[in-house]
Write an enzyme that holds these catalytic residues in place. Structure first.
Site, PDB file in Angstrom:
ATOM      1  N   ASP A 206       9.130   4.689  -4.185  1.00  0.00           N
ATOM      2  CA  ASP A 206      10.414   3.992  -4.437  1.00  0.00           C
ATOM      3  C   ASP A 206      11.555   4.971  -4.698  1.00  0.00           C
ATOM      4  OD1 ASP A 206       9.005   1.604  -4.230  1.00  0.00           O
ATOM      5  OD2 ASP A 206       8.666   1.454  -6.378  1.00  0.00           O
TER       6      ASP A 206
ATOM      7  N   SER B 281      17.177  -3.281  -3.482  1.00  0.00           N
ATOM      8  CA  SER B 281      17.649  -2.054  -2.836  1.00  0.00           C
ATOM      9  C   SER B 281      16.884  -1.834  -1.537  1.00  0.00           C
ATOM     10  CB  SER B 281      17.371  -0.842  -3.730  1.00  0.00           C
ATOM     11  OG  SER B 281      17.914  -1.000  -5.026  1.00  0.00           O
TER      12      SER B 281
ATOM     13  N   ASN C 184      12.194   0.718   3.305  1.00  0.00           N
ATOM     14  CA  ASN C 184      11.506  -0.203   2.388  1.00  0.00           C
ATOM     15  C   ASN C 184      12.558  -1.044   1.667  1.00  0.00           C
ATOM     16  OD1 ASN C 184       9.321  -1.323   0.883  1.00  0.00           O
ATOM     17  ND2 ASN C 184       9.837   0.024  -0.839  1.00  0.00           N
TER      18      ASN C 184
ATOM     19  N   HIS D  84      13.035  -2.873  -2.089  1.00  0.00           N
ATOM     20  CA  HIS D  84      12.440  -2.893  -3.424  1.00  0.00           C
ATOM     21  C   HIS D  84      13.232  -3.847  -4.302  1.00  0.00           C
ATOM     22  CE1 HIS D  84      10.114  -1.470  -6.804  1.00  0.00           C
ATOM     23  NE2 HIS D  84      11.231  -1.417  -7.499  1.00  0.00           N
TER      24      HIS D  84
ATOM     25  N   ARG E 210       0.843  -1.189   0.000  1.00  0.00           N
ATOM     26  CA  ARG E 210       0.000   0.000   0.000  1.00  0.00           C
ATOM     27  C   ARG E 210       0.886   1.250   0.000  1.00  0.00           C
ATOM     28  NH1 ARG E 210      -4.841   0.244  -0.199  1.00  0.00           N
ATOM     29  NH2 ARG E 210      -5.360  -1.964  -0.170  1.00  0.00           N
TER      30      ARG E 210
HETATM   31  C1  GRF Z   1      10.132  -8.630  -1.788  1.00  0.00           C
HETATM   32  O1  GRF Z   1      10.617  -9.130  -2.987  1.00  0.00           O
HETATM   33  C2  GRF Z   1      10.377  -7.168  -1.666  1.00  0.00           C
HETATM   34  O2  GRF Z   1      11.485  -6.726  -2.400  1.00  0.00           O
HETATM   35  C3  GRF Z   1       9.125  -6.541  -2.234  1.00  0.00           C
HETATM   36  O3  GRF Z   1       8.100  -7.427  -1.904  1.00  0.00           O
HETATM   37  C4  GRF Z   1       8.615  -8.738  -1.724  1.00  0.00           C
HETATM   38  C5  GRF Z   1       8.135  -9.205  -0.385  1.00  0.00           C
HETATM   39  O4  GRF Z   1       8.423 -10.553  -0.175  1.00  0.00           O
HETATM   40  N1  GRF Z   1       8.945  -5.218  -1.702  1.00  0.00           N
HETATM   41  P1  GRF Z   1       8.199 -11.198   1.256  1.00  0.00           P
HETATM   42  O5  GRF Z   1       6.744 -10.991   1.622  1.00  0.00           O
HETATM   43  O6  GRF Z   1       9.128 -10.522   2.208  1.00  0.00           O
HETATM   44  O7  GRF Z   1       8.518 -12.643   1.057  1.00  0.00           O
END
Ligand code: GRF
Length: 222
Positions: free
Chosen positions: A156, A147, A118, A120, A102
């Site tokens: 992002d 990242s 975060n 990404h 979200r």
């Molecule tokens: C990860 O690949 C992260 O980079 C992205 O969402 C995915 C989450 O995976 N933001 P998980 O729920 O931690 O397995």
């Protein structure tokens, strides 16, 4: 600079799905590799598998449901009011977005300025947004990665702190590429949080500082 308390850094981890990054962070805390504690795991998706996984480890985990309505701004306001109440009750030093799907409002981010991270799945600033693995394959890239960045109001886009790179292999699918990236996500996210716990990393007014010096470009996992 640095943290002024020796108490472990208190984390709230926000998820929407599986929560493998959340589990990697929780494991690092439990094994003493990370001087932090997961105070609470929260999800906008009530049946997110990560909530049950967190509870199985004895971590408080709750849904903060997002209830859609005709007025999207009102729905987001209600959601963020509930979220803020849960974070205040914990209370937390750092908000860790880990597969949280979200987009938070600028107002929410401002309240936690310099205290939201975060992860990404791309080498930012390349491939912001969704479906990064498929887009990287379509573009014929030779390299991909993940990242960890501070969150600012632009999607992002906050200062990137640490990246991990992987090769794109012939015959990769989005799934195989994603699995290769995720193995390194599980290393770099706890590492960045540990830097914050040690007082080596902070973010002020949208600028990240590492060991007291402005971080001009992302560090790379070596
Ligand atoms: C990860 O690949 C992260 O980079 C992205 O969402 C995915 C989450 O995976 N933001 P998980 O729920 O931690 O397995």
């Amino acid at each position: 600079m640095g943290r002024e308390t020796a108490a472990p850094l208190s984390l709230a981890i926000l998820i929407s799905g599986r929560g493998s990054n959340m589990l990697a962070i929780a494991r690092a805390c439990a094994e003493g590799r990370l001087a932090a504690r997961v105070a609470v795991v929260l999800s906008d998706v009530p049946d997110a598998p990560g909530l049950a996984a967190a509870r199985a480890l004895g971590i408080p985990a709750d849904a903060v449901p997002y209830v859609p309505g005709p007025d999207r701004a009102a729905a987001r306001r209600d959601f963020e009011t509930a979220l803020r109440a849960r974070l205040a009750a914990a209370p937390v030093d750092l908000v860790v977005l880990a597969g949280f799907m979200r987009v938070l409002s600028a107002d929410f981010i401002e309240r936690f300025s310099g205290r939201i991270l975060n992860i990404h799945p791309s080498l930012l600033p390349a491939y912001k947004g969704l479906h990064t693995h498929a887009r990287v394959l379509e573009a014929g890239e030779r390299e991909h990665g993940a990242s960890v960045h501070y969150v600012t109001a632009a999607l992002d886009d906050g200062p990137t702190v640490l990246q991990a790179r992987v090769p794109v292999e012939p015959g990769d699918s989005p799934e195989t590429l994603s699995a290769r990236v995720q193995r390194l996500e599980h290393i770099i996210y706890p590492q960045v949080i540990q830097w914050i716990a040690e007082g080596r990393l902070e973010c002020k007014d949208g600028q990240a500082y590492f060991d007291g010096a402005p971080l001009r470009e992302a560090r790379q996992l070596s």
